[in-house]
Scaffold this motif. Structure first.
Motif, PDB file in Angstrom:
ATOM      1  N   THR A   2       0.828  -1.205   0.000  1.00  0.00           N
ATOM      2  CA  THR A   2       0.000   0.000   0.000  1.00  0.00           C
ATOM      3  C   THR A   2       0.867   1.262   0.000  1.00  0.00           C
ATOM      4  N   LYS A   3       0.485   2.159  -0.880  1.00  0.00           N
ATOM      5  CA  LYS A   3       1.211   3.442  -0.925  1.00  0.00           C
ATOM      6  C   LYS A   3       0.326   4.528  -0.324  1.00  0.00           C
ATOM      7  N   ARG A   4       0.957   5.486   0.316  1.00  0.00           N
ATOM      8  CA  ARG A   4       0.198   6.558   0.977  1.00  0.00           C
ATOM      9  C   ARG A   4       0.156   7.777   0.054  1.00  0.00           C
ATOM     10  N   LEU A   5      -1.074   8.158  -0.281  1.00  0.00           N
ATOM     11  CA  LEU A   5      -1.242   9.264  -1.229  1.00  0.00           C
ATOM     12  C   LEU A   5      -1.919  10.454  -0.547  1.00  0.00           C
ATOM     13  N   GLY A  28      -7.240  -1.281  -2.499  1.00  0.00           N
ATOM     14  CA  GLY A  28      -6.373  -0.937  -1.373  1.00  0.00           C
ATOM     15  C   GLY A  28      -4.926  -0.706  -1.766  1.00  0.00           C
ATOM     16  N   LYS A  29      -4.698  -0.423  -3.039  1.00  0.00           N
ATOM     17  CA  LYS A  29      -3.334  -0.131  -3.485  1.00  0.00           C
ATOM     18  C   LYS A  29      -2.863   1.202  -2.888  1.00  0.00           C
ATOM     19  N   TYR A  30      -3.836   2.091  -2.697  1.00  0.00           N
ATOM     20  CA  TYR A  30      -3.500   3.397  -2.132  1.00  0.00           C
ATOM     21  C   TYR A  30      -4.270   3.654  -0.850  1.00  0.00           C
ATOM     22  N   GLU A  31      -3.583   4.300   0.075  1.00  0.00           N
ATOM     23  CA  GLU A  31      -4.251   4.810   1.260  1.00  0.00           C
ATOM     24  C   GLU A  31      -4.288   6.320   1.069  1.00  0.00           C
ATOM     25  N   VAL A  32      -5.469   6.900   1.198  1.00  0.00           N
ATOM     26  CA  VAL A  32      -5.624   8.294   0.768  1.00  0.00           C
ATOM     27  C   VAL A  32      -5.886   9.246   1.933  1.00  0.00           C
ATOM     28  N   ALA A  33      -5.195  10.394   1.915  1.00  0.00           N
ATOM     29  CA  ALA A  33      -5.522  11.487   2.832  1.00  0.00           C
ATOM     30  C   ALA A  33      -5.787  12.724   1.973  1.00  0.00           C
ATOM     31  N   VAL A  34      -6.605  13.663   2.504  1.00  0.00           N
ATOM     32  CA  VAL A  34      -6.982  14.826   1.703  1.00  0.00           C
ATOM     33  C   VAL A  34      -6.647  16.126   2.443  1.00  0.00           C
ATOM     34  N   ALA A  35      -6.153  17.106   1.697  1.00  0.00           N
ATOM     35  CA  ALA A  35      -5.961  18.459   2.246  1.00  0.00           C
ATOM     36  C   ALA A  35      -6.620  19.422   1.268  1.00  0.00           C
ATOM     37  N   ASN A  36      -7.332  20.416   1.787  1.00  0.00           N
ATOM     38  CA  ASN A  36      -8.069  21.325   0.903  1.00  0.00           C
ATOM     39  C   ASN A  36      -7.279  22.549   0.463  1.00  0.00           C
ATOM     40  N   ASN A  37      -6.126  22.770   1.069  1.00  0.00           N
ATOM     41  CA  ASN A  37      -5.264  23.866   0.625  1.00  0.00           C
ATOM     42  C   ASN A  37      -3.828  23.616   1.076  1.00  0.00           C
ATOM     43  N   GLU A  46       3.255  16.199   7.680  1.00  0.00           N
ATOM     44  CA  GLU A  46       3.889  15.858   8.956  1.00  0.00           C
ATOM     45  C   GLU A  46       3.302  14.593   9.568  1.00  0.00           C
ATOM     46  N   GLU A  47       1.941  14.539   9.621  1.00  0.00           N
ATOM     47  CA  GLU A  47       1.313  13.441  10.348  1.00  0.00           C
ATOM     48  C   GLU A  47       1.078  12.190   9.518  1.00  0.00           C
ATOM     49  N   PHE A  48       0.872  12.388   8.198  1.00  0.00           N
ATOM     50  CA  PHE A  48       0.469  11.269   7.343  1.00  0.00           C
ATOM     51  C   PHE A  48       1.657  10.587   6.648  1.00  0.00           C
ATOM     52  N   HIS A  49       2.762  11.332   6.488  1.00  0.00           N
ATOM     53  CA  HIS A  49       3.961  10.833   5.802  1.00  0.00           C
ATOM     54  C   HIS A  49       3.627  10.186   4.467  1.00  0.00           C
ATOM     55  N   PRO A  50       3.125  10.960   3.495  1.00  0.00           N
ATOM     56  CA  PRO A  50       2.719  10.365   2.222  1.00  0.00           C
ATOM     57  C   PRO A  50       3.927   9.915   1.391  1.00  0.00           C
ATOM     58  N   ASP A  51       3.665   8.944   0.502  1.00  0.00           N
ATOM     59  CA  ASP A  51       4.693   8.521  -0.449  1.00  0.00           C
ATOM     60  C   ASP A  51       4.624   9.371  -1.712  1.00  0.00           C
ATOM     61  N   LEU A  52       3.431   9.993  -1.911  1.00  0.00           N
ATOM     62  CA  LEU A  52       3.233  10.787  -3.127  1.00  0.00           C
ATOM     63  C   LEU A  52       2.200  11.883  -2.852  1.00  0.00           C
ATOM     64  N   ILE A  53       2.418  13.045  -3.494  1.00  0.00           N
ATOM     65  CA  ILE A  53       1.443  14.126  -3.345  1.00  0.00           C
ATOM     66  C   ILE A  53       0.857  14.450  -4.712  1.00  0.00           C
ATOM     67  N   VAL A  54      -0.485  14.468  -4.801  1.00  0.00           N
ATOM     68  CA  VAL A  54      -1.135  14.951  -6.029  1.00  0.00           C
ATOM     69  C   VAL A  54      -1.649  16.350  -5.705  1.00  0.00           C
ATOM     70  N   HIS A 119       0.220   7.656 -14.143  1.00  0.00           N
ATOM     71  CA  HIS A 119       1.284   8.623 -13.863  1.00  0.00           C
ATOM     72  C   HIS A 119       1.820   8.442 -12.447  1.00  0.00           C
ATOM     73  N   MET A 120       0.880   8.271 -11.500  1.00  0.00           N
ATOM     74  CA  MET A 120       1.281   8.118 -10.110  1.00  0.00           C
ATOM     75  C   MET A 120       2.158   6.876  -9.960  1.00  0.00           C
ATOM     76  N   ASP A 121       1.715   5.790 -10.591  1.00  0.00           N
ATOM     77  CA  ASP A 121       2.460   4.531 -10.502  1.00  0.00           C
ATOM     78  C   ASP A 121       3.877   4.681 -11.038  1.00  0.00           C
ATOM     79  N   SER A 122       3.970   5.362 -12.167  1.00  0.00           N
ATOM     80  CA  SER A 122       5.307   5.471 -12.750  1.00  0.00           C
ATOM     81  C   SER A 122       6.216   6.334 -11.862  1.00  0.00           C
ATOM     82  N   LEU A 123       5.627   7.314 -11.193  1.00  0.00           N
ATOM     83  CA  LEU A 123       6.435   8.131 -10.284  1.00  0.00           C
ATOM     84  C   LEU A 123       6.911   7.301  -9.095  1.00  0.00           C
ATOM     85  N   LEU A 124       6.070   6.363  -8.663  1.00  0.00           N
ATOM     86  CA  LEU A 124       6.414   5.550  -7.501  1.00  0.00           C
ATOM     87  C   LEU A 124       7.192   4.290  -7.894  1.00  0.00           C
TER      88      LEU A 124
END
Lengths: 136, 582
Positions: A2-5, A28-37, A46-54, A119-124
């Motif tokens: 699982t990658k954290r996005l 479940g390939k990705y675990e997702v967190a959201v930020a609105n700005n 800081e808290e989520f430690h993502p592997d990738l940011i969209v 695109h995300m996959d190729s970046l990771l």
């Protein structure tokens, strides 16, 4: 594995469709967190430690480029790859983004969810798997 | 007796002959005089004509005197002709020798002229101040000469003595009054033409000066050596030199900072006789088009020679801004349209799959998103069309006698479904004195009211209240007090608001909600300038809505001749209102 996005976007509808699809169709390939700005994104990093940011560019409070500048200034999470996803192509912003550590760019209104995920996959460095969704 | 008669006859004849003779003589003399006079007159005229031709439109006093003195030998015998002129710094003394004389002669002429000029100018002249030039025949010291006769003619230009002209000769009693008179006339004529020219030039200069001074474009003039001759007020303003006295080239170069290399542009322009145009120079946060052009002389003395340079600044900030604005607005609209379009496309992609068809809840959700996104786009496109019509003045009203109460009630029913979804109470309160028949465009007013209501429903929290109000306003009364009398609860406070000044008889329509209210800062922005620019401003401040709806409301109400506005109490709610004149 699982990658954290982290999705940084203020478009709630896009987030809903994108997250729904990622969770339901990518098993479940990705675990997702959201930020609105940008401000929320800095905290989530800081808290989520993502592997990738969209990252969307046009957002209230702190937009995408401001977020990237701030990230660089703080020298925080600079190792995390960033994929810009915006509604239209702006060469100036892309070139500034590249200077600020951006790894890729998608025009989200033009791209299908599948191609954004590709695109995300190729970046990771993940080999793209065949999913149930046909490419249209 | 005969003798006496004869004698008398003879005497008589003699007398007659003598009288006749005298008469004849005086006739002849007079004729001779007349002829001489005529000849002199003709001569004078010829000389004057010749001179005025030679002087032409020249403005150089020295040159004019040279012309006058150069032609003197034609009609007046003299040893020397000289003039002493008042210059910017000191005096110039120029003597032209027709015949050779010694140094003493020159010195004596110079001394006499100096004394005379001192008397005329009521001022002492220092010998060091005089610059001497001798030309004509050679000076021979072995041959001492004395001034036998001479006369002075003052040179007067524009009622001011500017110098002295002196004719001198070694012989005594050389000059008769007639000669002097001719010369006087010639000099007077020359002076007059110079005076006229000078006045003409002065008026022209004043006119030109006034034009340059009042120009919106900045103008700077320099001479060939880059000495600053003139900086007009506009140029001073643009360069931030308003308070700088004695602007020299150094200060000028500094004021341009690194934005424009004025020095090399001037050099280039003068060296290659070339007009240089620079587009888009940013100085003190303004954009300028700068033109550097050489200035050429056109008189005979400095034919086609470059005298200096003129620098003209044209402020193109407005053009630049409107260019930028158009770009920004277009990209905003593109962005606003691409959002919902992208969403619809993505939903299409997702709904193509098998999974979604089994998931009834998500399916319904997505259908609603498609509906909302397309409605949003449609609204935006309609708004854009209306805005363009309003801005270009092609907003035609089809007014007819209508009833505002019906329209308000119709809109309340239309929006009640939407309001019910959010558990918002939506009511109308129309006062009894509101006339049932007023002339307005019912469709447009309905549209305006819809836009206000749709905003209110959007921004009012669940379980809130929205009230659509209407009451009558009489000219001279206070609108806020009238609202109170009609039991209307709203958030309009009557400040020293010019909008409320002198409002004619009208129906006031308000939409008051119990929403979060609008901050002071945003309130001010809201109705100041409802056009594309304002929409852009709002959007930049992070507000999601394009605000086209309010712009359209303003356009509709303005077209009806009414006023439109908003006020709010933060945390309590807001009132949007407009008026329809009776």
């Amino acid at each position: 594995m699982t990658k954290r996005l982290l999705i940084v976007d203020d478009d709630k509808i896009f987030i809903k469709i994108f997250r729904d699809t990622l969770i339901k169709d990518y098993n479940g390939k990705y675990e997702v967190a959201v930020a609105n700005n940008g401000i929320e994104a800095l905290a989530k990093m800081e808290e989520f430690h993502p592997d990738l940011i969209v990252l969307d560019l046009k957002m209230p409070e702190m937009d995408g480029l401001e977020f990237l500048r701030e990230r660089k200034r703080r020298d925080q999470g600079m190792h995390i790859p960033v994929l810009i996803s915006s509604n239209f192509f702006d060469a100036e912003k892309v070139s500034e983004g590249l200077d600020l550590g951006v790894n890729g760019y998608v025009v989200k209104s033009d791209y299908s969810i599948k191609s954004i995920v590709d695109h995300m996959d190729s970046l990771l460095g993940i080999k793209t798997e065949d999913t149930k969704e046909p490419d249209i | 007796m005969e003798n006496i008669f004869f004698t008398i006859s003879v005497i008589f004849l003699i007398i007659i002959s003598v009288v006749l003779f005298w008469r004849e003589r005086s006739f002849r003399k007079r004729a001779r005089n007349y002829e001489a006079n005529m000849r002199r007159k003709m001569y004078e005229l010829a000389v004057l004509k010749d001179l005025s031709k030679k002087i032409g439109s020249s403005f150089d006093v020295e040159r004019i005197i040279d012309v006058v003195t150069g032609s003197l030998h034609q009609f007046i015998e003299h040893t020397s002709v000289s003039y002493m002129l008042l210059e910017k710094e000191g005096f110039s003394f120029k003597i032209y020798l027709e015949k050779s004389v010694d140094k003493n002669f020159i010195h004596e002429v110079r001394e006499r002229m100096k004394t005379s000029l001192e008397t005329l100018l009521v001022k002492e002249i220092n010998d060091q101040e005089i610059e001497e030039r001798v030309s004509g025949a050679i000076v021979i010291d072995e041959k001492p000469n004395k001034i036998g006769s001479f006369f002075n003619i003052p040179l007067v230009i524009d009622e001011k003595v500017v110098g002295l002209l002196t004719i001198a000769d070694t012989k005594e009693g050389q000059y008769k009054e007639e000669d002097i008179t001719i010369l006087y006339k010639i000099v007077a004529q020359a002076s007059q033409s110079v005076t006229k020219l000078e006045q003409l030039v002065k008026t022209e200069q004043l006119k030109l000066g006034a034009i340059v001074e009042s120009l919106i474009d900045g103008v700077i003039m320099t001479d060939r050596e880059y000495k600053v001759l003139m900086v007009n007020p506009a140029a001073k303003k643009y360069l931030g030199l308003e308070k700088t006295l004695d602007i020299d080239f150094f200060k000028l170069v500094n004021s341009f900072e690194d934005h424009f290399d004025i020095r090399s542009k001037l050099e280039e322009s003068i060296a290659f006789d070339k007009i240089i145009t620079e587009r888009e120079v940013l100085i003190n946060e303004k954009f300028f088009q700068i033109v550097v052009a050489p200035v050429k002389g056109e008189s005979h003395i400095v034919e086609d020679q470059i005298l200096g340079c003129v620098v003209v600044f044209h402020d193109i900030t407005k053009e630049k801004e409107s260019e930028k604005f158009k770009e920004d607005f277009n990209s905003l609209i593109v962005h606003e349209l691409r959002g919902p379009l992208g969403t619809i496309k993505k939903i299409g992609e997702v709904m193509h799959g098998e999974r979604i068809r089994e998931d009834k809840t998500t399916y319904d959700e997505y259908i609603k998103i498609v509906f909302d996104s397309s409605s949003q786009m449609l609204e935006l496109v309609d708004g854009l069309l209306d805005i363009s019509r309003i801005e270009s003045g092609r907003f035609a009203l089809s007014s007819r006698v209508s009833e505002i109460k019906n329209i308000i009630e119709g809109r309340v029913i239309f929006f009640s479904t939407l309001a019910k979804d959010k558990e918002i109470e939506l009511i109308s309160k129309v006062s009894e004195d509101v006339p049932s028949e007023i002339k307005f465009d019912p469709l447009r007013i309905e549209q305006a009211l819809s836009n206000l209501l749709s905003n209110s429903v959007k921004y009012t929290n669940p379980k809130g209240l929205i009230e659509v109000q209407a009451f009558l306003h009489k000219k001279g009364e206070k609108i806020v007090e009238e609202a109170e009398r009609n039991g209307v609860v709203w958030f309009i406070t009557e400040r020293e608001n010019e909008v409320f000044f002198n409002v004619p008889d009208c129906v006031v329509v308000g939409v008051t909600d119990s929403g979060e209210g609008i901050s002071k800062e945003n309130l001010e922005k809201m109705f100041i300038k409802f056009n594309k620019e304002e929409i852009l401003m709002q959007n930049k401040s992070g507000k999601k809505s394009t605000g086209l709806g309010l712009a359209v409301v303003k356009g509709i109400i303005r077209a009806h001749g009414g006023i439109v506005g908003v006020d709010s109490r933060e945390g309590e709610g807001s009132t949007f209102y407009f008026t329809i004149n009776i």
